[in-house]
Design an enzyme around this catalytic site. Sequence first.
Site, PDB file in Angstrom:
ATOM      1  N   HIS A 119      -6.015  -1.411  -7.662  1.00 52.40           N
ATOM      2  CA  HIS A 119      -7.123  -0.522  -8.008  1.00 52.40           C
ATOM      3  C   HIS A 119      -7.878  -1.207  -9.131  1.00 52.40           C
ATOM      4  CE1 HIS A 119      -5.191   2.820  -5.853  1.00 52.40           C
ATOM      5  NE2 HIS A 119      -4.057   2.454  -6.418  1.00 52.40           N
ATOM      6  N   CYS A 170      -3.877   0.233  -1.621  1.00 52.13           N
ATOM      7  CA  CYS A 170      -2.695   1.021  -1.962  1.00 52.13           C
ATOM      8  C   CYS A 170      -2.272   1.982  -0.841  1.00 52.13           C
ATOM      9  CB  CYS A 170      -2.936   1.737  -3.287  1.00 52.13           C
ATOM     10  SG  CYS A 170      -1.409   2.230  -4.096  1.00 52.13           S
TER      11      CYS A 170
HETATM   12  N1  GLN Z   1       1.973   6.863  -2.132  1.00 51.28           N
HETATM   13  C1  GLN Z   1       1.751   5.561  -2.518  1.00 51.28           C
HETATM   14  C2  GLN Z   1       2.660   5.010  -3.575  1.00 51.28           C
HETATM   15  O1  GLN Z   1       2.839   5.568  -4.652  1.00 51.28           O
HETATM   16  C3  GLN Z   1       0.289   5.285  -2.742  1.00 51.28           C
HETATM   17  C4  GLN Z   1      -0.260   5.486  -4.120  1.00 51.28           C
HETATM   18  C5  GLN Z   1      -1.654   5.006  -4.288  1.00 51.28           C
HETATM   19  O2  GLN Z   1      -2.439   4.955  -3.335  1.00 51.28           O
HETATM   20  N2  GLN Z   1      -2.008   4.690  -5.513  1.00 51.28           N
HETATM   21  O3  GLN Z   1       3.224   3.991  -3.317  1.00 51.28           O
END
Ligand code: GLN
Length: 246
Positions: free
Chosen positions: A197, A98
């Site tokens: 995740h 992510c």
């Molecule tokens: N800032 C990023 C997004 O919302 C990463 C979020 C995350 O790592 N879950 O796209």
Amino acid sequence: MQKNSLKLRIAHLYPDLLNIYGDMGNIVALEKRLRWRGIEVETTKITSGTTIKADDYDLFFAGGGQDNQQILAANELIKNGVELIRAARAGKPMLVICGSYQLFGKYYITLDGKKLRGISILDVTTKAADTRFIGNVTATCDFLPIRTIVGFENHSGLTYLGEKAEPLFKIKVGNGNNGVDKTEGARFNNVFGTYLHGPILPKNPHFCDYLIELALNNKYDCKIPLMPLNDEIEFYAHESRICAKY
Ligand code: GLN
């Protein structure tokens, strides 16, 4: 137990900044599955300000983080970019999730228009949108013995693949990179970027073992077959997360 004395050294990049949605569980899964086979493992937490030496590690991991943490992590990654690129070119496996996936690409543009330069190991670009993709994902892939992958996504970034990036997974249920082209994540050499995740590795033990095998084969320069484990509970978790619509 595996016969030879084998050891993997894991670099956990910026757990002080990139540590949301249980991504730490990926380190636990890697460590457990190595130790259950009698393979030694040593994990080093690479925190902000550390100078990375690629030769010191066999496998790299970085988790997700929100925009504020990403700004700090982006600076750290840029400082260590040359070594990380060297490790990626040498075939060392890397799993980046992510927020770190976005920063392993060319750039990430936040919702308020800040452009965070990435380290360009993956030929992807990301721009934040004003809706978030949140939910369970079922995807497939063609490089693992079991083709399904399950995970949980929560991101506002929309990621698009350039010519040099191949998609990692194919979306069956969920949004993945951008909600449109059905791609999820990206791969270059043994570098795997994904929005999943979950954490992804405990409930996809086939993917976890694939990373371990890549790391061992790359380090010892020969094919090291992994001793099978009893994965009844892991695959129960995997199957229970496969979306009904799939
Ligand atoms: N800032 C990023 C997004 O919302 C990463 C979020 C995350 O790592 N879950 O796209």
